[in-house]
Scaffold this motif. Sequence first.
Motif, PDB file in Angstrom:
ATOM      1  N   LYS A  76       0.828  -1.206   0.000  1.00 36.23           N
ATOM      2  CA  LYS A  76       0.000   0.000   0.000  1.00 36.23           C
ATOM      3  C   LYS A  76       0.865   1.260   0.000  1.00 36.23           C
ATOM      4  CE  LYS A  76      -3.755  -0.287   2.276  1.00 36.23           C
ATOM      5  NZ  LYS A  76      -4.741  -0.436   3.369  1.00 36.23           N
ATOM      6  N   LEU A  80       0.939   4.239  -2.903  1.00 33.26           N
ATOM      7  CA  LEU A  80       0.703   5.646  -2.573  1.00 33.26           C
ATOM      8  C   LEU A  80       1.822   6.534  -3.115  1.00 33.26           C
ATOM      9  CD1 LEU A  80      -0.600   5.218   1.077  1.00 33.26           C
ATOM     10  CD2 LEU A  80      -1.890   6.254  -0.799  1.00 33.26           C
ATOM     11  N   ASP A  83       1.577   6.780  -6.878  1.00 32.60           N
ATOM     12  CA  ASP A  83       0.473   7.640  -7.306  1.00 32.60           C
ATOM     13  C   ASP A  83       0.886   9.106  -7.453  1.00 32.60           C
ATOM     14  OD1 ASP A  83      -1.348   5.651  -7.532  1.00 32.60           O
ATOM     15  OD2 ASP A  83      -2.346   6.015  -5.623  1.00 32.60           O
ATOM     16  N   PHE A 275      -4.973   6.828   4.281  1.00 33.89           N
ATOM     17  CA  PHE A 275      -4.577   7.259   2.946  1.00 33.89           C
ATOM     18  C   PHE A 275      -5.242   6.369   1.898  1.00 33.89           C
ATOM     19  CE2 PHE A 275      -1.016   8.087   5.836  1.00 33.89           C
ATOM     20  CZ  PHE A 275      -0.952   9.475   5.735  1.00 33.89           C
ATOM     21  N   THR A 277      -5.012   5.139  -2.209  1.00 31.51           N
ATOM     22  CA  THR A 277      -4.362   5.169  -3.512  1.00 31.51           C
ATOM     23  C   THR A 277      -5.364   5.741  -4.518  1.00 31.51           C
ATOM     24  OG1 THR A 277      -5.140   2.961  -4.116  1.00 31.51           O
ATOM     25  CG2 THR A 277      -3.039   3.092  -2.937  1.00 31.51           C
TER      26      THR A 277
END
Length: 298
Positions: A76, A80, A83, A275, A277
Motif C-alpha cells: 500500500k 501511494l 500515485d 490514505f 491510492t
Amino acid sequence: MDQQLQVFVTVAEKKNFTRAAEKLHMTQPAVSQYIRQLEEEIGTRLLERTNKYVRLNKAGEIVYHHAKEILGIYTKMQHLVDDLIHQTKGSLSIGASFTFGEYVLPQLIAQLRHTYPDIQASVLIGNTAKIADLVMAHQLDIGIVEGAFEGKQLKERKFAKDAMYIIASANHVLVKQEKVTQADLEKEMWIIREQGSGTREATISMLQDIGISPKEQMTFSSTQSIKQAVEAGLGITLLSKWAVQKELKAGDLKIIFVQGLPFYRSFSIITRSPFQTKALEVFVTLLENNDLYQSYYS
C-alpha cells in the motif's frame, strides 16, 4: 527483510520449496537461503520439513500472520508513492460480503475495468466478519459489507440501501394467501445464514421487528444454497431482492408480502488506512455515485 518475508509467505502458502521457487522465479537454493536467513534473524525454526511437505510450526504461524500484514502495508505504501507521479493504475484488493459481492460487485468491476483498464482488481467474497478481519489486517484495501462488525480502527461509511423480502417457493401456500399473519410465519421452517453473516443479522432484526419467534430454523453457509433449499420447499427465508432477481423473474421463487416489509439494511464501505491510492479513490467514487442501487442518502 521484505524479500525474506515474501519468500517465507510464498513457501508457507505453496507448502513446497520447488513450487515457491517457480512462483518467485528463483532457484530452490536461493529460496532455502532466504528461509535460513529469516529463521536466523527470528531465532528459531519456522517450518517443519519432510520429503513430502513443508508446513508451519507454531512460531511459523505467528510470523506468517504478521508477515501478511507487513507485506500488505508495504504494498500500500508503494502504491501511494507511485500515485504521486503516475496515472491511476496498480492493484486494488476488494472484499465484499456475499450479497453485494455476488450480485452487485461484478457489474461495478466491469465499469471500473472499462474506465480504468490499468487497475488490476482482485475480489474476495466472504461473510461480513471475515471481510472486516481482513481489512483490519491490511490484507484488503476496502471492504463492502452489510450488518455490524467489530473493529474500532476501521473507518465505516454507509453508501447504499438494500431492500429485503421474505421469499418462498413458487407453490408455497403463503404465497397465495391474501393475508399472512405472525402465527403463519412462526409455523414455518426459516432458512438462515451462518454466524458472522450480515444477512443473518438482518433476518434476526426483521423477526424482532415484526414480533415473531420461529419454532424451527436451519442454517446454511451460502445464499445460493438457501435459494435452492427454499425452491425445494424446505422453508422460507429473508433475502435481498438483488439475490433473487433471476429466480423471481423466472417464477421459481416468490415474495411473501407481509405488512412492514421490505426490511431495509445498509451497505457500508470499510477501510483502515487513512490514505487512499488513486485506484481506491476512483473505486470509492464509483461506489458512491452508481445508479445500480438506491443511495443511502436518497
